[in-house]
Each structure stands twice: as C-alpha cells, then as structure tokens.
Write a protein that holds these residues in place. Structure first.
Motif, short mmCIF file in Angstrom:
data_model
loop_
_atom_site.label_atom_id
_atom_site.label_comp_id
_atom_site.label_asym_id
_atom_site.label_seq_id
_atom_site.Cartn_x
_atom_site.Cartn_y
_atom_site.Cartn_z
N GLU A 143 0.83 -1.21 0.00
CA GLU A 143 0.00 0.00 0.00
C GLU A 143 0.86 1.26 0.00
O GLU A 143 0.56 2.23 -0.70
N GLN B 181 3.92 1.53 -1.19
CA GLN B 181 4.55 1.65 -2.50
C GLN B 181 3.58 2.23 -3.52
O GLN B 181 3.96 3.07 -4.32
N ARG B 182 2.33 1.76 -3.49
CA ARG B 182 1.32 2.29 -4.42
C ARG B 182 1.07 3.78 -4.15
O ARG B 182 1.00 4.59 -5.08
N ALA B 183 0.92 4.13 -2.90
CA ALA B 183 0.66 5.53 -2.55
C ALA B 183 1.84 6.41 -2.94
O ALA B 183 1.67 7.52 -3.45
N ALA C 166 3.97 5.83 -5.32
CA ALA C 166 4.01 5.93 -6.79
C ALA C 166 3.11 7.06 -7.27
O ALA C 166 3.43 7.73 -8.26
N GLU C 167 2.01 7.29 -6.55
CA GLU C 167 1.09 8.37 -6.93
C GLU C 167 1.55 9.73 -6.41
O GLU C 167 1.17 10.76 -6.95
N ASP C 168 2.35 9.73 -5.36
CA ASP C 168 2.80 10.98 -4.73
C ASP C 168 4.26 10.84 -4.32
O ASP C 168 4.59 10.77 -3.15
N PRO C 169 5.19 10.76 -5.32
CA PRO C 169 6.59 10.46 -5.03
C PRO C 169 7.31 11.47 -4.13
O PRO C 169 8.31 11.14 -3.51
N ASN D 97 6.11 12.80 -1.44
CA ASN D 97 5.55 12.77 -0.10
C ASN D 97 6.57 12.18 0.89
O ASN D 97 6.83 10.99 0.90
#
Length: 85
Positions: free
Chosen positions: A45, A47-49, A51-54, A56
C-alpha cells in the motif's frame, strides 16, 4: 539500505525461515506468517501511494520504517529456527 540490499536480505531471511520452519511450533509459524502478511500489505500500500505521490516525505519514511519492521520480523523468526536446532 538500498533496494538491492533490502531485497537480498529479505530473500536470504525468507529462505532461512522456510528451511527452518519445520523446527518451529506450528502456532509460532502461524503468528509469523500472519504478521508477515500484514506487513507485506502495508509495504504494498505504501509503495502504491508513493508511486502516486513520489514527493511525499511521510510516505517515504513510512515505507522505510515498514520495510525495517519486515526485516526485523524475519530476523527474529530466522533466529528462532536456529535456536530450535
């Protein structure tokens, strides 16, 4: 710890745990596997998050900490298999 080192450590510890799991009490194996499943889900989770907000910083730190928890759990489990010899 870079990605390659992390993956190498994880692979080595997972192999040690797999090789030694027969020496552990089935209840212990279940607890370890349940905790690993929870940690693996958290890593996925994060890693996915990320990927959407690098950019952060919180997510980046959370991912590093979650990976560290996985390494710690695997190290503890692998050491239990060695003690059970």
């Amino acid at each position: 710890e870079n990605q390659a080192d992390y993956l190498g450590s994880i692979t080595e510890l997972e192999r040690a745990l797999q090789d030694g799991r027969g020496r552990l009490d089935p209840t212990t194996v279940k607890v370890v596997e349940d905790n690993l499943a929870i940690i693996n889900q958290a890593v996925d989770e994060a890693q996915r998050a990320l990927a959407e907000d690098p950019a952060n910083g919180y997510l980046s730190g959370y991912l590093v900490e979650t990976r560290r928890r996985k390494l710690d759990l695997l190290r503890q489990a692998a050491s239990l298999t060695e003690e059970a010899n």
